[in-house]
Write an enzyme that holds these catalytic residues in place. Sequence first.
Site, PDB file in Angstrom:
ATOM      1  N   TYR A  95      -0.538  -0.624   9.945  1.00 14.26           N
ATOM      2  CA  TYR A  95      -0.793  -1.050   8.555  1.00 14.26           C
ATOM      3  C   TYR A  95       0.402  -0.722   7.658  1.00 14.26           C
ATOM      4  CZ  TYR A  95      -3.518  -1.056   4.129  1.00 14.26           C
ATOM      5  OH  TYR A  95      -3.995  -1.277   2.859  1.00 14.26           O
ATOM      6  N   LYS A 114       2.626  -3.332   5.591  1.00 11.36           N
ATOM      7  CA  LYS A 114       2.627  -3.249   4.125  1.00 11.36           C
ATOM      8  C   LYS A 114       4.032  -3.079   3.559  1.00 11.36           C
ATOM      9  CE  LYS A 114      -1.629  -3.866   2.839  1.00 11.36           C
ATOM     10  NZ  LYS A 114      -1.979  -5.211   2.352  1.00 11.36           N
ATOM     11  N   SER A 166       0.842  -1.194   0.000  1.00  7.12           N
ATOM     12  CA  SER A 166       0.000   0.000   0.000  1.00  7.12           C
ATOM     13  C   SER A 166       0.874   1.239   0.000  1.00  7.12           C
ATOM     14  CB  SER A 166      -0.863  -0.004   1.265  1.00  7.12           C
ATOM     15  OG  SER A 166      -1.452   1.263   1.449  1.00  7.12           O
TER      16      SER A 166
HETATM   17  P1  NAD Z   1     -11.824  -5.464   1.070  1.00  2.00           P
HETATM   18  O1  NAD Z   1     -12.193  -5.286   2.507  1.00  2.00           O
HETATM   19  O2  NAD Z   1     -12.906  -5.287   0.057  1.00  2.00           O
HETATM   20  O3  NAD Z   1     -11.167  -6.888   0.818  1.00  2.00           O
HETATM   21  C1  NAD Z   1     -10.376  -7.540   1.758  1.00  2.00           C
HETATM   22  C2  NAD Z   1     -10.922  -8.942   1.958  1.00  2.00           C
HETATM   23  O4  NAD Z   1     -10.035  -9.667   2.809  1.00  2.00           O
HETATM   24  C3  NAD Z   1     -12.294  -8.945   2.608  1.00  2.00           C
HETATM   25  O5  NAD Z   1     -13.218  -9.616   1.772  1.00  2.00           O
HETATM   26  C4  NAD Z   1     -12.066  -9.665   3.924  1.00  2.00           C
HETATM   27  O6  NAD Z   1     -13.162 -10.457   4.349  1.00  2.00           O
HETATM   28  C5  NAD Z   1     -10.837 -10.501   3.636  1.00  2.00           C
HETATM   29  N1  NAD Z   1     -10.101 -10.843   4.849  1.00  2.00           N
HETATM   30  C6  NAD Z   1      -9.813 -10.039   5.896  1.00  2.00           C
HETATM   31  N2  NAD Z   1      -9.116 -10.694   6.823  1.00  2.00           N
HETATM   32  C7  NAD Z   1      -8.938 -11.958   6.354  1.00  2.00           C
HETATM   33  C8  NAD Z   1      -8.276 -13.111   6.862  1.00  2.00           C
HETATM   34  N3  NAD Z   1      -7.667 -13.094   8.054  1.00  2.00           N
HETATM   35  N4  NAD Z   1      -8.266 -14.229   6.100  1.00  2.00           N
HETATM   36  C9  NAD Z   1      -8.882 -14.258   4.899  1.00  2.00           C
HETATM   37  N5  NAD Z   1      -9.547 -13.192   4.383  1.00  2.00           N
HETATM   38  C10 NAD Z   1      -9.567 -12.064   5.097  1.00  2.00           C
HETATM   39  O7  NAD Z   1     -10.642  -4.432   0.788  1.00  2.00           O
HETATM   40  P2  NAD Z   1      -9.725  -4.181  -0.504  1.00  2.00           P
HETATM   41  O8  NAD Z   1      -9.576  -2.713  -0.607  1.00  2.00           O
HETATM   42  O9  NAD Z   1     -10.194  -4.954  -1.667  1.00  2.00           O
HETATM   43  O10 NAD Z   1      -8.316  -4.733   0.016  1.00  2.00           O
HETATM   44  C11 NAD Z   1      -7.584  -5.776  -0.609  1.00  2.00           C
HETATM   45  C12 NAD Z   1      -6.108  -5.592  -0.298  1.00  2.00           C
HETATM   46  O11 NAD Z   1      -5.625  -4.402  -0.924  1.00  2.00           O
HETATM   47  C13 NAD Z   1      -5.800  -5.427   1.193  1.00  2.00           C
HETATM   48  O12 NAD Z   1      -4.606  -6.092   1.488  1.00  2.00           O
HETATM   49  C14 NAD Z   1      -5.617  -3.941   1.342  1.00  2.00           C
HETATM   50  O13 NAD Z   1      -4.818  -3.613   2.453  1.00  2.00           O
HETATM   51  C15 NAD Z   1      -4.949  -3.618   0.030  1.00  2.00           C
HETATM   52  N6  NAD Z   1      -5.016  -2.216  -0.380  1.00  2.00           N
HETATM   53  C16 NAD Z   1      -6.189  -1.680  -0.800  1.00  2.00           C
HETATM   54  C17 NAD Z   1      -6.204  -0.358  -1.214  1.00  2.00           C
HETATM   55  C18 NAD Z   1      -7.450   0.282  -1.726  1.00  2.00           C
HETATM   56  O14 NAD Z   1      -7.358   1.428  -2.219  1.00  2.00           O
HETATM   57  N7  NAD Z   1      -8.585  -0.369  -1.674  1.00  2.00           N
HETATM   58  C19 NAD Z   1      -5.036   0.411  -1.180  1.00  2.00           C
HETATM   59  C20 NAD Z   1      -3.858  -0.181  -0.758  1.00  2.00           C
HETATM   60  C21 NAD Z   1      -3.860  -1.503  -0.375  1.00  2.00           C
END
Ligand code: NAD
Length: 304
Positions: A167, A171, A154
């Site tokens: 976080y 990351k 991230s």
């Molecule tokens: P999201 O909440 O839609 O998806 C994350 C999923 O992970 C959820 O469905 C959740 O149920 C699942 N999850 C959480 N803990 C878990 C566990 N212990 N075991 C299995 N599954 C688990 O969020 P997202 O934005 O799609 O995030 C996906 C990844 O991208 C994450 O790692 C997040 O940190 C990273 N990220 C997202 C963004 C963004 O802009 N959305 C930016 C930087 C990084």
Amino acid sequence: MADEIRFDDRVAVITGAGGGLGRAHALQLAGRGAKIVVNDLGGAMDGTGSDATPAQKVCDEIKEMGGEAVPNYDSVAEWDTAQKIIQTAIDSFGRIDILINNAGILRDKSLMKMEVADWDLIIAVHLSGTFFCTKAAFPYMREAAYGRILSTSSAAGVYGNFGQVNYGAAKMGIAGMMNSVKLEGAKYNIKANTLVPVAGTRLTATVLPPQVVEKLKPEFVSPVAAYMCSEACELSGQILVAGAGYFSRAAVVEGPGVFFEDPAAVTVDDIAAKISEITNLEGGQEFDSAPAQTGKALSHIKLD
Ligand code: NAD
């Protein structure tokens, strides 16, 4: 037109694929022929609770479009359960070619207000979860002399963000982990890369206005995720950035630096006098490994 990249006969495990980015990656890979293990614990955004529905629903979507998928509801955050996630791929499809470490939660709080439990859980899900799944998948990939591992970092880790000490640390730790996985996988055609996405999902919907969320569809990130999971991808140890149609690469770069003839004679005043030269990144370089970097530091020493 470039040749179409396909994933026929490839098996992908995607963690946290019940929603957001993971779901988009799963649909992208399944649409191009991959068999998918859709892992998702199905808990709340802060990591509490569990629910089989999200993973099941994404499997149904994949099957409706003619693809193959099986759900898994285990948590990435423990070694025993992470092994079951990878085992699901072996039991269902006999192999694992692709691992996307994507599962994630948030426990945002300023450093002063952050409880140790907020730190521990974020490290467990993101950093340990990535380690556990990678460690469980690695022997199969090594045996097959093929693997594509994509882990999710991230901008909060690479560049920092207020309220995300936990976080951000996890990351950036993931990017660091992939730097070494890259080296250990090189001999076996295992590529390990890192994605820095930005997407409108439930993790960002609370901080971004709805009209911005609309412009940041997770689907816009998945083509680069799929590329890094493809046979065509020769990159390893790289950090690719993606969101809203923007694609780029982030890297750790070390400046040309300053060499002092006599290290023992260097004073704090010498450092102060040269600080702009020391911190200058122009003409800097990346290093492929720690020994390569150490080599530069040692390059000017004279052995007796
Ligand atoms: P999201 O909440 O839609 O998806 C994350 C999923 O992970 C959820 O469905 C959740 O149920 C699942 N999850 C959480 N803990 C878990 C566990 N212990 N075991 C299995 N599954 C688990 O969020 P997202 O934005 O799609 O995030 C996906 C990844 O991208 C994450 O790692 C997040 O940190 C990273 N990220 C997202 C963004 C963004 O802009 N959305 C930016 C930087 C990084």
